[in-house]
Design an enzyme around this catalytic site. Structure first.
Site, PDB file in Angstrom:
ATOM      1  N   SER A  95      -3.634 150.497  97.331  1.00 36.27           N
ATOM      2  CA  SER A  95      -2.774 151.668  97.386  1.00 36.27           C
ATOM      3  C   SER A  95      -3.422 152.761  98.238  1.00 36.27           C
ATOM      4  CB  SER A  95      -2.467 152.135  95.964  1.00 36.27           C
ATOM      5  OG  SER A  95      -1.326 152.943  95.932  1.00 36.27           O
ATOM      6  N   ASP A 141       2.454 147.208  95.757  1.00 34.21           N
ATOM      7  CA  ASP A 141       1.198 147.891  95.458  1.00 34.21           C
ATOM      8  C   ASP A 141       0.175 146.994  94.760  1.00 34.21           C
ATOM      9  OD1 ASP A 141      -0.757 149.743  94.559  1.00 34.21           O
ATOM     10  OD2 ASP A 141       0.748 151.332  94.536  1.00 34.21           O
TER      11      ASP A 141
END
Length: 312
Positions: free
Chosen positions: A39, A153
């Site tokens: 991320s 993610d």
């Protein structure tokens, strides 16, 4: 010779703290040999690996809520609230146009296979694509398509990729946990029993916060209210963000228990919301402080591995 790895965790706007961590480590004469991130950690780690960290810091220090709003390319039909094209068009200048395998520093961005549900290490191919895949926050940014597969993610499966650093050859791993403080997620140790009738009787939430506005003011309010609003009716952004925080928090605890890093840094960024990208100076300062607070322990650990920093 022993190698130092740094595992950069997830945290959206809190992630600018990673910049401060790198800066403070450099002041100690410490330069990680391998970098792994997921991320926002993958984004900042990529900037470091390409030598663009100062450029990124300059950009984020001038970031405003309106900058965020201007990059919101709303796209309800692509698997996320935003397509992410505008955001990563800006991000390109921060990480450069290079393949992961051509970086001077070994680097891996962690993503999650959307349909397989497993952890994926992106270590070859365009760096921009690797970072974009790792940053695809479910519900907010549309999944990144690579070939015939879709990725979201990496924090869903591995919020702080310590194991990746070890696989890259790191002997000593420095991990950065952006959710290390209890005020961020008050997750009870045991299940809670509640009385629904009593809750309803005590509720004073008789109204729904009205976000109706116009143009720029309305969108700015959306950006400001992305993170949870304790004590008020949660909006869609708050629900997505907080639910992911809870999942990541529990996943992180499990992963770190099984493979603890030699050094764990926990910048004090609990007060910074997931979409407070305009608060970069605070986040960066918190990252620096987290390193300085335990600088003596870091130096001791380096000596144990026959590594030295500036002061050794």
């Amino acid at each position: 010779m022993a190698k130092i790895g740094i595992a950069l965790g997830s945290g959206s706007a809190k992630g600018w703290a990673h910049i401060g961590v790198f800066k403070a480590l450099e002041q100690l004469g410490i330069k990680p040999d391998v970098v792994a991130g997921c991320s926002i950690g993958a984004f900042v780690g990529a900037a470091y690996a390409t030598g663009n960290l100062s450029k990124l810091e300059h950009w984020v220090n001038g970031f405003s809520n309106w900058d965020l709003v201007s990059m919101m390319d709303i796209s309800w039909r692509r698997g996320g609230l935003m397509s992410g094209e505008k955001v990563f068009e800006h991000a390109k200048t921060m990480i450069g146009d290079i393949n992961v395998e051509d970086l001077d520093i070994p680097f891996v961005a962690v993503a999650t296979d959307l349909y397989g549900g497993h952890e994926v290490w992106l270590k070859k191919g365009p760096l921009q694509d690797a970072v974009r895949a790792s940053c695809s926050i479910p519900g907010l940014l549309s999944p990144k398509r690579l070939g015939d597969r879709y990725f979201i993610d990496g924090a869903v499966v591995n919020p702080i990729p310590v194991n990746v650093c070890r696989a890259l050859g790191a002997d000593l791993v420095i991990a950065v946990d952006l959710y290390g403080y209890p005020e961020v997620l008050a997750v009870p140790v045991e299940a809670e029993t509640i009385d629904i009738d009593q809750l309803n009787a005590e509720s004073n939430d008789g109204h729904f916060k009205n976000l109706i506005g116009h143009s720029k003011d309305y969108l700015s309010e959306i950006a400001n209210k992305f993170i949870k609003n304790q004590g008020t009716q949660p909006n869609m952004f708050a629900v997505m963000s907080t639910a992911l925080d809870i999942l990541e928090h529990r996943q992180k605890k499990s992963r770190l228990a099984g493979d603890p890093p030699e050094i764990l840094l926990q910048p004090k960024v609990a007060h910074i919301g997931s979409m407070d990208f305009n608060r970069a100076p605070e986040s960066i300062a918190a990252g620096e402080q987290a390193v300085n607070d335990i600088a003596h322990l870091i130096e001791s650990e380096l000596l144990r591995y026959h590594l030295t920093g500036k002061s050794s």
